[in-house]
Design an enzyme around this catalytic site. Structure first.
Site, PDB file in Angstrom:
ATOM      1  N   ASP B  24       0.762  -1.239   0.101  1.00 24.82           N
ATOM      2  CA  ASP B  24       0.155   0.216  -0.030  1.00 24.82           C
ATOM      3  C   ASP B  24       0.840   1.099  -0.102  1.00 24.82           C
ATOM      4  OD1 ASP B  24      -2.840   1.200   2.107  1.00 24.82           O
ATOM      5  OD2 ASP B  24      -2.286   1.583   0.261  1.00 24.82           O
ATOM      6  N   HIS B 217      -6.007   6.171   7.648  1.00 30.17           N
ATOM      7  CA  HIS B 217      -5.194   7.249   6.883  1.00 30.17           C
ATOM      8  C   HIS B 217      -5.320   8.296   7.442  1.00 30.17           C
ATOM      9  CE1 HIS B 217      -4.600   5.023   2.459  1.00 30.17           C
ATOM     10  NE2 HIS B 217      -4.418   4.455   3.295  1.00 30.17           N
ATOM     11  N   CYS B 248      -1.920  10.243  -0.341  1.00 30.25           N
ATOM     12  CA  CYS B 248      -3.216  10.013  -0.770  1.00 30.25           C
ATOM     13  C   CYS B 248      -3.294  10.474  -2.394  1.00 30.25           C
ATOM     14  CB  CYS B 248      -4.236  10.773   0.032  1.00 30.25           C
ATOM     15  SG  CYS B 248      -5.951  10.710  -0.145  1.00 30.25           S
TER      16      CYS B 248
END
EC number: 4.1.3.4
Lengths: 308, 307
Positions: B24, B217, B248
């Site tokens: 990720d 997040h 992001c």
């Protein structure tokens, strides 16, 4: 969200320390008119308290050398408090002469920090503050007390909650209406925050307590949340997260007001503050300082073009 | 009238930290990282005490160029006994390639938002779940555990608000089809402790808390506060990314994953056992940031190196 259902306060008072604590820890000296403009913008956001400046010798804190001009130059909005730091009686008189109607005194829970910061022991500093508190009482001026190093000291390391309680109690007994517990180096965690508050709450009423968390280790919002869950309803913060940590080069310091408000909004807690207006004030000062904001909410919002 | 119940905990005694940096994290970094660097990163992470390290993604390199070397990475890393190295598998084809390359655990990604699913993998939520059925069937036969992710649990970059009931529905479906754990992802970091509590309350009606994880997040700086609330509600598995790798993709220049160092610092302060050596973790973060020629997103790392 129903804050009361989860036991949280309905309202949290935000004490904005950007113009003082924030700017004091910024490298760039900010022109007087920029300071005044920042404070005026903050006055329009709904913030109930804005720490304006510090009546300390300009030899020690050059950034605050223009304290008289700032104090007399700002707009005074009804319903907004404008406290100023006064380390001793001389600073207090100077502050009153310049129009101050509320003052703050800064104690510490660490002897080493007290010695390094203001060159005297905790006891000696308390004596100075008592003089200020006495004069303030005579003139009907409210006094806010700060206790630095509440969760750790850059010199001594671990600080025991009983010491913080002891100093807080001295400040409260001399007449401080509110005690702001400062995690000066941001080392605290929800674990140490809980232990600290459990100790202090035995001696100081909850409604007279505030937390002043630094975000140096990224723990500020989690620490503030813990404090709020325990009933604390006054939180200090700094627009754009102004103010680095003088003890850890390049590291962050104050928690960003925008990020605190975002969290409180999400919890359904009323602050009376317009988040967007604070972001705009933050944008103004960051442009003036030629630096990037330390607020993640501001970073995200300006980048997506959406404000929540 | 103030309840201190929430603040009192109790907190879980142990928390499993799922390290998502190599997948990720790197997937959302601009610079493509050479295969040896990826392998070294994972090997260093394997020395920190972390028990789960998401290694790579068996997705088409056309879509995710950063993960094009998935087979080499999975075969190149040192597989330390006791550590799990899950890989993403979006469909049966990816699953088969992963198993052929030696994968012993896989992950599948669902979402609580129709628009996000459409934009991300070009189908509806229902269609995506059907694809997963195939993967689940194959995984069951091969005795491979499957971890399920639900994206957009606290908000969607396209739809905005997401109902907690929808999150519960998708989570339940993924759990029922055989995922051993459901990781609830605040994909754009928009959640707060308020929305986290609301969402978990609904999901916990359908999925046992022991099977839940949170994937927060830090785009709005809320991650640690959100994680704290999840812990207070009994969640004991938390995803994080070393050095806070991975921006992001929906907010240019904004941060993404929460930094593993900052998470571990908080858990240590709460007396919660993770088994992770914070110093070794910080050293790993330093390594990958140098390799990526970027500053760390971990505040603990920023603060510590200069003291």
């Amino acid at each position: 969200q129903e804050p009361q259902a989860s036991g949280l306060p309905e309202y949290v008072k935000i004490v904005e320390v950007g113009p003082r604590d924030g700017l004091q820890n910024e490298k760039v000296i900010v022109p007087t008119d920029v300071k005044i403009e920042l404070i005026n913008r903050l006055s329009r956001t709904g913030l109930p308290a804005i720490e304006v400046t510090s009546f300390v010798s300009s030899k020690w804190v050059p950034q605050m050398a223009d304290h008289k001009e700032v104090m007399s130059g700002i707009e005074r909005h009804p319903g907004v408090q404008y406290p100023v730091l006064t380390p001793n009686l001389q600073g207090f008189h100077s502050a009153i002469a310049a129009g101050a109607t509320e003052v703050s005194v800064f104690g510490a829970a660490s002897e080493s920090f007290s010695k390094m910061n203001i060159n005297c022991s905790i006891e000696e500093s308390i004596e100075k503050f008592e003089e200020v508190a006495k004069s303030a009482r005579n003139m009907n001026i409210p006094v806010r007390g700060y206790v630095s190093c509440a969760l750790g000291c850059p010199y001594e390391g671990n600080i025991i909650p009983t010491k913080v309680t002891e100093v807080s109690k001295r400040l409260y007994s001399m007449g401080c209406y509110e005690i702001s517990l400062g995690d000066t180096t941001g080392v605290g965690t929800p674990g140490s925050m809980k232990k600290l508050l459990e100790a202090v709450m035995k001696e100081i009423p909850l409604s007279a307590l505030a937390v002043h968390c630094h975000d140096t280790y990224g723990q500020a919002l989690a620490n503030i949340l813990t404090a709020i869950q325990m009933g604390v309803s006054v939180v200090d913060s700094s627009v754009s997260g102004l103010g680095g940590c003088p003890y850890a080069k390049g590291a962050t310091g104050n928690v960003a007001t925008e990020d605190v408000i975002y969290m409180l909004n999400g919890l359904g807690i009323n602050t009376g503050v317009n988040l967007y207006a604070v972001m705009e004030a933050g944008n103004f000062i960051c442009t003036a300082l030629n630096k990037k904001t330390n607020s993640k909410v501001a970073q995200a919002s300006f980048n997506t073009g959406t404000i929540k | 009238q103030v309840s201190t119940a929430a603040a009192a905990g109790p907190y879980p005694k142990r928390v499993k930290v799922v390290e998502v940096g190599p997948r990720d994290g790197l997937q959302n970094e601009k610079n493509v990282v050479p295969t040896p660097v990826k392998i070294n990163l994972i090997n260093m992470l394997s020395e920190t005490g972390l028990q789960v390290i998401e290694a790579t993604s068996f997705v088409s390199p056309k879509w995710v160029p950063q993960m094009a070397d998935h087979t080499e990475v999975l075969q190149g890393i040192r597989k330390v006994p006791g550590i799990s190295y899950p890989v993403l598998t979006p469909n049966l084809k990816g699953f088969q390639a992963a198993v052929a390359a030696g994968a012993r655990e896989v992950s599948i990604f669902g979402a609580a938002s129709e628009m996000f699913t459409k934009k991300n993998i070009n189908c509806s939520i229902e269609e995506s779940l059907e694809r997963f059925h195939e993967v689940m069937a194959a995984a069951r036969t091969a005795n491979i555990p499957v971890r399920g992710y639900v994206s957009c649990v606290l908000g969607c970059p396209y739809e905005g608000k997401i109902s907690a009931a929808k999150v519960a529905e998708v989570s339940k479906k993924m759990y029922s089809m055989g995922c051993y754990e459901i990781s609830l992802g605040d994909t754009i970091g928009i959640g707060t402790p308020g929305s986290m509590r609301e969402m978990l309350t609904m999901v916990m009606k359908e999925v046992p808390v022991g099977a839940l994880a949170v994937h927060c997040h830090d785009t709005y700086g809320q991650a640690l506060a959100n994680i704290l609330v999840a812990l207070q509600m009994g969640v004991s598995v938390v995803d994080a990314s070393v050095a806070g790798l991975g921006g992001c993709p929906y907010a240019q220049g904004a941060s993404g994953n929460v930094a593993t160092e900052d998470l571990v610092y908080m858990l240590n302060g709460l007396g919660i056992h993770t088994g992770v050596d914070l110093q070794k973790l910080m050293d790993t973060g330093t390594f990958i940031c140098n390799a990526l020629n970027r500053r760390t997103n971990s505040k603990v790392s920023q603060a510590s190196c200069r003291l």
